[in-house]
Scaffold this motif. Sequence first.
Motif, PDB file in Angstrom:
ATOM      1  N   ALA A   1      53.491 -13.426 -20.865  1.00 23.17           N
ATOM      2  CA  ALA A   1      53.692 -12.869 -22.358  1.00 23.17           C
ATOM      3  C   ALA A   1      54.095 -11.719 -22.384  1.00 23.17           C
ATOM      4  O   ALA A   1      54.589 -10.992 -23.260  1.00 23.17           O
ATOM      5  CB  ALA A   1      52.961 -12.989 -23.211  1.00 23.17           C
ATOM      6  N   THR A   2      52.833 -10.898 -21.965  1.00 22.10           N
ATOM      7  CA  THR A   2      53.075  -9.683 -21.751  1.00 22.10           C
ATOM      8  C   THR A   2      54.773  -8.961 -20.705  1.00 22.10           C
ATOM      9  O   THR A   2      55.387  -7.843 -21.371  1.00 22.10           O
ATOM     10  CB  THR A   2      52.174  -8.237 -20.996  1.00 22.10           C
ATOM     11  OG1 THR A   2      51.602  -9.160 -19.511  1.00 22.10           O
ATOM     12  CG2 THR A   2      50.603  -8.726 -21.170  1.00 22.10           C
ATOM     13  N   LEU A   3      54.564 -10.027 -19.775  1.00 24.70           N
ATOM     14  CA  LEU A   3      56.412  -9.874 -19.306  1.00 24.70           C
ATOM     15  C   LEU A   3      57.644 -10.006 -19.800  1.00 24.70           C
ATOM     16  O   LEU A   3      58.278  -9.298 -20.308  1.00 24.70           O
ATOM     17  CB  LEU A   3      56.076 -10.534 -17.890  1.00 24.70           C
ATOM     18  CG  LEU A   3      55.658 -10.116 -16.709  1.00 24.70           C
ATOM     19  CD1 LEU A   3      55.837 -10.990 -15.681  1.00 24.70           C
ATOM     20  CD2 LEU A   3      56.040  -8.433 -16.180  1.00 24.70           C
ATOM     21  N   THR A   4      57.312 -10.617 -20.968  1.00 25.98           N
ATOM     22  CA  THR A   4      58.864 -11.241 -22.369  1.00 25.98           C
ATOM     23  C   THR A   4      58.181 -10.057 -23.400  1.00 25.98           C
ATOM     24  O   THR A   4      59.359 -10.367 -24.050  1.00 25.98           O
ATOM     25  CB  THR A   4      58.325 -12.819 -21.893  1.00 25.98           C
ATOM     26  OG1 THR A   4      57.407 -13.050 -22.920  1.00 25.98           O
ATOM     27  CG2 THR A   4      59.167 -13.154 -20.946  1.00 25.98           C
ATOM     28  N   HIS A   5      57.530 -10.097 -23.079  1.00 21.16           N
ATOM     29  CA  HIS A   5      57.007  -9.164 -25.264  1.00 21.16           C
ATOM     30  C   HIS A   5      56.856  -8.198 -25.260  1.00 21.16           C
ATOM     31  O   HIS A   5      56.502  -7.230 -26.214  1.00 21.16           O
ATOM     32  CB  HIS A   5      56.737 -10.316 -25.684  1.00 21.16           C
ATOM     33  CG  HIS A   5      56.610 -11.708 -25.955  1.00 21.16           C
ATOM     34  ND1 HIS A   5      57.675 -12.270 -26.368  1.00 21.16           N
ATOM     35  CD2 HIS A   5      56.266 -13.030 -25.668  1.00 21.16           C
ATOM     36  CE1 HIS A   5      57.815 -13.373 -26.461  1.00 21.16           C
ATOM     37  NE2 HIS A   5      56.709 -13.827 -25.985  1.00 21.16           N
ATOM     38  N   GLY A   6      56.234  -7.476 -23.870  1.00 19.81           N
ATOM     39  CA  GLY A   6      55.201  -6.460 -23.533  1.00 19.81           C
ATOM     40  C   GLY A   6      53.796  -6.965 -24.492  1.00 19.81           C
ATOM     41  O   GLY A   6      53.822  -7.819 -24.386  1.00 19.81           O
ATOM     42  N   PHE A   7      53.308  -5.126 -24.622  1.00 20.30           N
ATOM     43  CA  PHE A   7      52.073  -5.608 -24.915  1.00 20.30           C
ATOM     44  C   PHE A   7      51.489  -5.707 -26.381  1.00 20.30           C
ATOM     45  O   PHE A   7      51.073  -5.893 -26.885  1.00 20.30           O
ATOM     46  CB  PHE A   7      51.237  -4.226 -24.299  1.00 20.30           C
ATOM     47  CG  PHE A   7      50.606  -4.424 -23.272  1.00 20.30           C
ATOM     48  CD1 PHE A   7      50.035  -4.941 -22.881  1.00 20.30           C
ATOM     49  CD2 PHE A   7      51.560  -3.371 -22.443  1.00 20.30           C
ATOM     50  CE1 PHE A   7      49.617  -4.940 -21.348  1.00 20.30           C
ATOM     51  CE2 PHE A   7      51.256  -4.014 -21.332  1.00 20.30           C
ATOM     52  CZ  PHE A   7      49.887  -4.495 -20.508  1.00 20.30           C
ATOM     53  N   GLY A   8      52.731  -5.540 -27.058  1.00 20.40           N
ATOM     54  CA  GLY A   8      52.611  -5.354 -28.622  1.00 20.40           C
ATOM     55  C   GLY A   8      52.406  -6.329 -29.248  1.00 20.40           C
ATOM     56  O   GLY A   8      52.112  -6.996 -30.012  1.00 20.40           O
ATOM     57  N   PHE A   9      52.528  -8.115 -28.515  1.00 20.73           N
ATOM     58  CA  PHE A   9      52.008  -9.684 -29.161  1.00 20.73           C
ATOM     59  C   PHE A   9      50.460  -9.685 -28.649  1.00 20.73           C
ATOM     60  O   PHE A   9      49.714 -10.406 -29.821  1.00 20.73           O
ATOM     61  CB  PHE A   9      52.836 -10.322 -28.065  1.00 20.73           C
ATOM     62  CG  PHE A   9      51.971 -10.814 -27.116  1.00 20.73           C
ATOM     63  CD1 PHE A   9      50.622 -11.290 -26.866  1.00 20.73           C
ATOM     64  CD2 PHE A   9      51.764  -9.615 -25.497  1.00 20.73           C
ATOM     65  CE1 PHE A   9      50.308 -11.768 -25.797  1.00 20.73           C
ATOM     66  CE2 PHE A   9      51.456 -10.203 -24.552  1.00 20.73           C
ATOM     67  CZ  PHE A   9      50.036 -10.563 -24.166  1.00 20.73           C
TER      68      PHE A   9
END
Length: 100
Positions: A56-64
Motif C-alpha cells: 500500500a505504501t508503494l502504490t499510495h504513499g503514506f497518505g493512506f
Amino acid sequence: MHVRPVGAAAGKRDAFEIRRTVGPDAVVTANGGVTIWRDAVEMAMCGADLIGICTATLTHGFGFMPEFIHNVKRYMAEKGYRTFRDMRDLAVEAIRSARS
C-alpha cells in the motif's frame, strides 16, 4: 471492487502456519499484499501480532495510513475488541493446514 494481490493470501497462510508452529507466546510478524485495513485484520485473525505494510505504501504513499488506522479502530469498536491482540488467532482453530 478490491482485487487482492496474491501475497495477501500467502501472508495470511504464513501467519497461520507460523502461529501453529510457534504457539501463542511468540510474537509473529506477517506481511505480504496488505493494501486495505481488512487485510491487516484478517492477518491478525490468522495469528499475526504485527503487520508489515509495504504494498500500500508503494502504490499510495503514506497518505493512506490515517484512514487505514481509522478503519481498523472502527472495526474493532464495532466488534467489541479493545486491543489489536483481541483479534489475534480468532481464525486459527477454524483453519486447516494444507499439510494436515
